[in-house]
Design a protein around this motif. Structure first.
Motif, PDB file in Angstrom:
ATOM      1  N   HIS A   1      34.955  33.018  25.629  1.00  0.00           N
ATOM      2  CA  HIS A   1      34.292  33.898  26.470  1.00  0.00           C
ATOM      3  C   HIS A   1      35.548  34.390  28.138  1.00  0.00           C
ATOM      4  O   HIS A   1      35.470  35.046  29.105  1.00  0.00           O
ATOM      5  N   SER A   2      36.907  33.270  28.100  1.00  0.00           N
ATOM      6  CA  SER A   2      37.328  33.380  29.325  1.00  0.00           C
ATOM      7  C   SER A   2      38.380  34.644  28.593  1.00  0.00           C
ATOM      8  O   SER A   2      39.268  34.642  29.541  1.00  0.00           O
ATOM      9  N   SER A   3      38.456  34.972  27.182  1.00  0.00           N
ATOM     10  CA  SER A   3      38.675  36.118  27.428  1.00  0.00           C
ATOM     11  C   SER A   3      39.169  37.369  28.269  1.00  0.00           C
ATOM     12  O   SER A   3      40.405  38.216  28.289  1.00  0.00           O
ATOM     13  N   PRO A   4      37.747  37.754  28.767  1.00  0.00           N
ATOM     14  CA  PRO A   4      38.189  38.613  29.489  1.00  0.00           C
ATOM     15  C   PRO A   4      38.619  38.682  30.835  1.00  0.00           C
ATOM     16  O   PRO A   4      39.145  39.444  31.729  1.00  0.00           O
ATOM     17  N   TYR A   5      38.672  37.423  31.206  1.00  0.00           N
ATOM     18  CA  TYR A   5      39.190  36.579  32.630  1.00  0.00           C
ATOM     19  C   TYR A   5      40.974  37.123  32.254  1.00  0.00           C
ATOM     20  O   TYR A   5      41.695  37.011  32.798  1.00  0.00           O
ATOM     21  N   ILE A   6      41.304  36.056  31.408  1.00  0.00           N
ATOM     22  CA  ILE A   6      42.727  36.446  31.046  1.00  0.00           C
ATOM     23  C   ILE A   6      43.122  37.831  30.666  1.00  0.00           C
ATOM     24  O   ILE A   6      44.353  38.202  31.975  1.00  0.00           O
ATOM     25  N   ASN A   7      42.710  38.736  30.256  1.00  0.00           N
ATOM     26  CA  ASN A   7      43.193  39.979  29.969  1.00  0.00           C
ATOM     27  C   ASN A   7      43.027  40.695  31.661  1.00  0.00           C
ATOM     28  O   ASN A   7      43.800  41.085  32.340  1.00  0.00           O
ATOM     29  N   ALA A   8      41.974  40.527  32.231  1.00  0.00           N
ATOM     30  CA  ALA A   8      41.745  41.311  33.728  1.00  0.00           C
ATOM     31  C   ALA A   8      42.820  40.800  34.113  1.00  0.00           C
ATOM     32  O   ALA A   8      43.334  41.143  35.836  1.00  0.00           O
ATOM     33  N   HIS A   9      43.522  39.092  34.351  1.00  0.00           N
ATOM     34  CA  HIS A   9      44.298  37.963  35.487  1.00  0.00           C
ATOM     35  C   HIS A   9      45.897  38.702  35.285  1.00  0.00           C
ATOM     36  O   HIS A   9      46.541  38.649  36.064  1.00  0.00           O
ATOM     37  N   ARG A  10      45.708  38.783  33.958  1.00  0.00           N
ATOM     38  CA  ARG A  10      47.494  39.353  33.419  1.00  0.00           C
ATOM     39  C   ARG A  10      48.568  40.356  34.294  1.00  0.00           C
ATOM     40  O   ARG A  10      47.272  41.227  34.490  1.00  0.00           O
ATOM     41  N   GLY A  11      49.316  40.022  34.803  1.00  0.00           N
ATOM     42  CA  GLY A  11      49.944  41.173  35.772  1.00  0.00           C
ATOM     43  C   GLY A  11      49.580  40.781  37.485  1.00  0.00           C
ATOM     44  O   GLY A  11      50.099  41.776  37.815  1.00  0.00           O
ATOM     45  N   LYS A  12      48.850  39.909  37.600  1.00  0.00           N
ATOM     46  CA  LYS A  12      47.842  40.245  38.675  1.00  0.00           C
ATOM     47  C   LYS A  12      48.985  38.729  39.415  1.00  0.00           C
ATOM     48  O   LYS A  12      49.155  38.476  39.315  1.00  0.00           O
ATOM     49  N   THR A  13      48.956  39.484  41.169  1.00  0.00           N
ATOM     50  CA  THR A  13      49.538  38.522  41.763  1.00  0.00           C
ATOM     51  C   THR A  13      48.738  38.057  42.813  1.00  0.00           C
ATOM     52  O   THR A  13      48.040  38.170  43.353  1.00  0.00           O
ATOM     53  N   PHE A  14      48.649  36.176  42.641  1.00  0.00           N
ATOM     54  CA  PHE A  14      47.827  35.203  43.199  1.00  0.00           C
ATOM     55  C   PHE A  14      48.802  34.493  44.503  1.00  0.00           C
ATOM     56  O   PHE A  14      49.915  33.989  43.807  1.00  0.00           O
ATOM     57  N   VAL A  15      48.507  34.148  45.226  1.00  0.00           N
ATOM     58  CA  VAL A  15      48.459  32.960  46.508  1.00  0.00           C
ATOM     59  C   VAL A  15      48.087  32.268  46.436  1.00  0.00           C
ATOM     60  O   VAL A  15      46.901  32.220  46.763  1.00  0.00           O
ATOM     61  N   ILE A  16      48.695  31.044  46.485  1.00  0.00           N
ATOM     62  CA  ILE A  16      47.584  29.410  45.938  1.00  0.00           C
ATOM     63  C   ILE A  16      48.803  28.503  47.572  1.00  0.00           C
ATOM     64  O   ILE A  16      49.419  28.951  47.104  1.00  0.00           O
ATOM     65  N   LEU A  17      47.713  28.108  47.852  1.00  0.00           N
ATOM     66  CA  LEU A  17      47.842  27.236  48.981  1.00  0.00           C
ATOM     67  C   LEU A  17      47.692  26.187  48.717  1.00  0.00           C
ATOM     68  O   LEU A  17      46.711  25.903  47.818  1.00  0.00           O
ATOM     69  N   ILE A  18      48.980  25.578  48.494  1.00  0.00           N
ATOM     70  CA  ILE A  18      48.406  23.381  47.599  1.00  0.00           C
ATOM     71  C   ILE A  18      48.904  22.872  49.116  1.00  0.00           C
ATOM     72  O   ILE A  18      50.055  22.819  49.460  1.00  0.00           O
ATOM     73  N   PRO A  19      47.920  22.155  50.175  1.00  0.00           N
ATOM     74  CA  PRO A  19      48.056  21.506  51.029  1.00  0.00           C
ATOM     75  C   PRO A  19      48.772  19.937  50.807  1.00  0.00           C
ATOM     76  O   PRO A  19      48.981  20.020  49.661  1.00  0.00           O
TER      77      PRO A  19
END
Length: 436
Positions: free
Chosen positions: A13-31
């Motif tokens: 069930h995670s495969s649609p999200y894997i396909n959707a997120h591939r190649g995308k840019t995420f900014v992640i704040l690690i405090p």
């Protein structure tokens, strides 16, 4: 075996999200608090997994507790005004030292490649540098903030080149000026400006809490910016959570499609938030990512998945795939992140100015959140557009739900003649109607 099957089901069930997120840019704040939490190594493993799935990562580091500790050890005052730490000249080196220690710790963890660990074979490339250009905050309301600054711009062109070369980019909470000065910045502001100027697909902020909670203690899985504004104005959140939510709202308002608040205290929270329908934190969005819309031929598979279990239980009349395909224009659906989670149909009898509500179904995973009522309202609106004055339905199991929403039991004789001729006496369905 059940645990293994659950894992297989989740992975599928995670495969649609894997396909959707591939190649995308995420900014992640690690405090800085996340770096000291019990699940820090798991956070690193999750970041490595995102990188392996083709997601381009820009990490922003904070260092609040580390700075507080080093100033305390040196018995130096720690002054915060309007959520900004005042940075005198004599504390700047201490703040740089704390930030550098956090950066080295992050880079060391991201460099791991031990066998029999999630980092085996990761070979992550992490780049950091003077990509945040800053200016002094100056004197505000008579307070000289010293070497505390604000973001002037992000060197997005340089960062893009690094990302295209499969690098992970690490941005500290420090900024640099064209005059060669160093400024202490709010990590939330660095993450916000990085997400905006890089045109990131997501801003993700780790915080102590799972996200934002309602007054009854229930977690908001999705929060629209207009509702977040109300929460921010109430000023009932902690200072750090308030800053995080405010950054998320500003990011979404300035073009970042979605922002997320997740907890660093939850093992695997990032993966659950990004790769499952339920998520684990609070997603901030400008408009609801659940869409009520007319069905199309591509929705038939999802509709069958909803209807078939109810048909097997005798709640609904069986409909073949061919019939659904032929009648798909009668249906409306609720789509959530590409999945059909609810549907309903309207069959008009225009001569009698009447319409049949049929096939109202909501996925078991998404019941209890007014989706059935949204479908009912959608059908009622569609009926009004067709100038129908009455809505009726046949049901064997859900009579009370419809009674609570204004339907009254009626007789077979009240139905359109064509529908009377098709009545299945063996099912012995009860008939309800509602004036529109």
């Amino acid at each position: 075996m059940p645990d293994e099957l659950n894992y297989v089901d989740w992975f599928r069930h995670s495969s649609p999200y894997i396909n959707a997120h591939r190649g995308k840019t995420f900014v992640i704040l690690i405090p800085g608090e996340a770096i000291e939490c019990a699940h820090f190594s798991s956070i690193i493993h999750d970041l490595a997994l995102l990188d392996s799935l083709g997601i381009r990562l820009v990490l922003v580091q904070g260092a609040r507790p580390q700075i507080g500790r080093i100033l305390s050890n040196r018995r130096l005052p720690s002054r915060v005004e309007d959520d900004y730490r005042v940075t005198p000249q004599d504390q700047l080196l201490d703040i740089i030292q704390a930030s550098a220690a956090v950066r080295v710790q992050l880079e060391a963890q991201l460099s791991m490649g031990l066998s029999n660990t999630p980092m085996d074979g990761a070979r992550l490339k992490v780049c950091s540098g003077n990509y945040v250009i800053a200016r002094p905050l100056g004197v505000v309301d008579g307070i000289d903030y010293g070497h505390t600054g604000e973001v002037r711009r992000i060197d997005s062109e340089a960062i893009f080149r690094l990302l295209e070369d499969d690098n992970m980019v690490l941005l500290p909470h420090l900024g640099f000026s064209p005059t060669g000065e160093v400024f202490n910045l709010k990590s939330e502001e660095v993450a916000l400006q990085a997400a905006i100027q890089l045109k990131a697909d997501k801003l993700v902020i780790y915080s102590e809490e799972e996200g934002i909670f309602k007054s009854d203690g229930e977690l908001y899985s999705e929060l629209l910016t207009k509702d977040a504004d109300v929460i921010l104005k109430e000023k009932k959140l902690s200072t750090i959570t308030h800053a995080a939510l405010d950054a998320c709202v500003q990011a979404v308002r300035q073009g970042v499609p979605r922002a997320h608040l997740i907890s660093y205290n939850e093992n695997g929270g990032l993966l659950r938030e990004l790769f499952s329908r339920e998520g684990s934190g609070t997603m901030i969005d400008e408009d609801s990512y659940e869409q009520l819309r007319p069905a199309n031929i591509d929705d038939v598979g999802g509709m069958m998945a909803l209807l078939t279990p109810l048909e097997e239980k005798g709640v609904l009349v069986r409909r073949s795939r061919e019939l659904l395909e032929n009648e798909v224009d009668r249906f409306i659906v609720i789509e959530r992140d590409g999945a059909i989670v609810a549907c309903a149909a309207l069959y008009p009898f225009e001569q009698e100015h009447s319409g049949e509500l049929a096939c109202l179904a909501v996925s078991p995973d998404y019941r209890g959140s007014n989706r059935g009522e949204r479908l009912l309202k959608g059908i009622e609106q569609a009926a009004k557009v067709l100038n129908l004055s009455t809505l009726f339905l046949l049901t064997t199991r859900t009579a009370h739900w419809f009674i609570e929403r204004g339907f009254s039991e009626t007789t077979l004789n009240s139905l359109p003649s064509k529908k009377q001729a098709l009545y299945n006496y063996q099912r012995n369905s009860k008939i309800f109607s509602k004036a529109l």
